[in-house]
Design an enzyme around this catalytic site. Sequence first.
Site, PDB file in Angstrom:
ATOM      1  CE  LYS A 154      11.591  43.305  13.446  1.00 56.91           C
ATOM      2  NZ  LYS A 154      11.872  43.816  14.170  1.00 56.91           N
ATOM      3  CD  GLU A 228      16.924  35.377  27.222  1.00 57.48           C
ATOM      4  OE1 GLU A 228      15.788  35.622  28.012  1.00 57.48           O
ATOM      5  OE2 GLU A 228      17.413  36.600  27.355  1.00 57.48           O
ATOM      6  CB  CYS A 262      13.813  37.573  29.904  1.00 62.83           C
ATOM      7  SG  CYS A 262      12.957  38.385  28.565  1.00 62.83           S
ATOM      8  CD  GLU A 361       7.674  36.779  30.707  1.00 57.38           C
ATOM      9  OE1 GLU A 361       9.336  37.151  30.986  1.00 57.38           O
ATOM     10  OE2 GLU A 361       7.546  37.104  29.179  1.00 57.38           O
TER      11      GLU A 361
END
Length: 457
Positions: A154, A228, A262, A361
């Site tokens: 997905k 993750e 990331c 973030e």
Amino acid sequence: MSMQSINPVNGEVIKTYKEDAEEVVAKKIEQAQAAWGPWRNSIFKERAVLLNNTAAVLRKRQQKLAELMALEMGKPLQAGLDEIEKCAAVCEYYAENGEKYLKDEMIATEATRSFVTYKPLGVVLAVMPWNFPFWQAFRFIAPGLMAGNCGLLKHSSNVTGCALAIEEVLLAAGFPEHVFQTLVIGSKAVQKVIENPIVKAVTLTGSTQAGMKVAQQAAALLKKSVLELGGSDPYLVLEDANLDYAAGICAESRLINNGQSCIAAKRFILVESIAEEFIKLFKAKMSAKRTGDPFAKNTQLGPMSRKDLRDELHQQVLDTIAAGAECILGGEIPEFPGDHAFYTPTILTGIKKGMPAYTEELFGPVALVIKVKNTEEAIRVANDSLFGLGAAVFTKDEVKGEQIASHQLHAGSCFVNALVKSDPRLPFGGIKQSGYGRELGVFGIREFVNIKTVYVR
């Protein structure tokens, strides 16, 4: 229901895709289960041949696939070419090492024979993001299929073209039909897939919020998950660092993939004695990056992947400035024709606890500078984060750097005098709100297997 791929350079719709209906998704899951029967009984050498074939197909289609990434999410063409090469490399890595990593391990007990054997779990769902649309998927695909599992992908809706291209690559490489399939679905349909009893586990790369949601859904059904998630990676520049070298690595890491990674460096923690000189070098290297059309050969920075994400990032910058930070570079939406998603390389200094950027973030080309008195304070500030994906330390004293990286920084990957990156040979993943579990290396291929004890007497 439908989903669209939109060109972030100009806001134009590339293609509209019809979302898979619920009954179509159910059929694909059943097909995966049927395919798993013979696939789990295949031998490692057969799987290795197919993974090596996949590497060859990827390289053959490298230019086309890189162009697709440039079109769908704005990745500069050279970066896309590099990404496809990395995908080919991870396929070859597991083709060479997978059988060794999953070989039966004899353990001496009072039994006649006792050993550990590694067996595939079955059908595994991968929920993947748009920022590395091929690499994120292949670092699951290569170990997962080599282990004998079947995969369902997905992908993020804005890179549906990439998602379908991945399935085409695997079929062209000779993988049996339905061993790997793309589900053209939105995020709201994910829970239904996880709830299907055929699906035995799920892996997700994405935001912390998305990871928490999927983890809860999987845990409610006692299904294995690997996550993750986000990161706010600190790069510590100590007083004895090679400043010009460190500034170059820091700028490269902050702006990799248009700042959307990331494990990109996000917080730059500088010992006061070298802060002024480092900032001068860092600003020059950030400013030198060429922004423009991702299809142009000299472009180093393309647009962000979506306009809404660019606008969200800009608001975070404005809120942090309003809280007292100083913007010494960028901090604005540049002038480009069309309804674009570009954002200028930005540096914010004077970042302090309590400001939005200290804890959040910032997923784009924005660098956060924090000054500290000494090494001890640098380590404390680095660890003062909800995230724990990657970290780096710059110092000419390699022994000290290694000691800080291995014992004092709280993250899944800690590098000394180098850019934090994923590597097929090394385990990759985070701690705290950056997730759990590991991808890549020997640990990655063992995440989705039954580590089974066999005892014979």
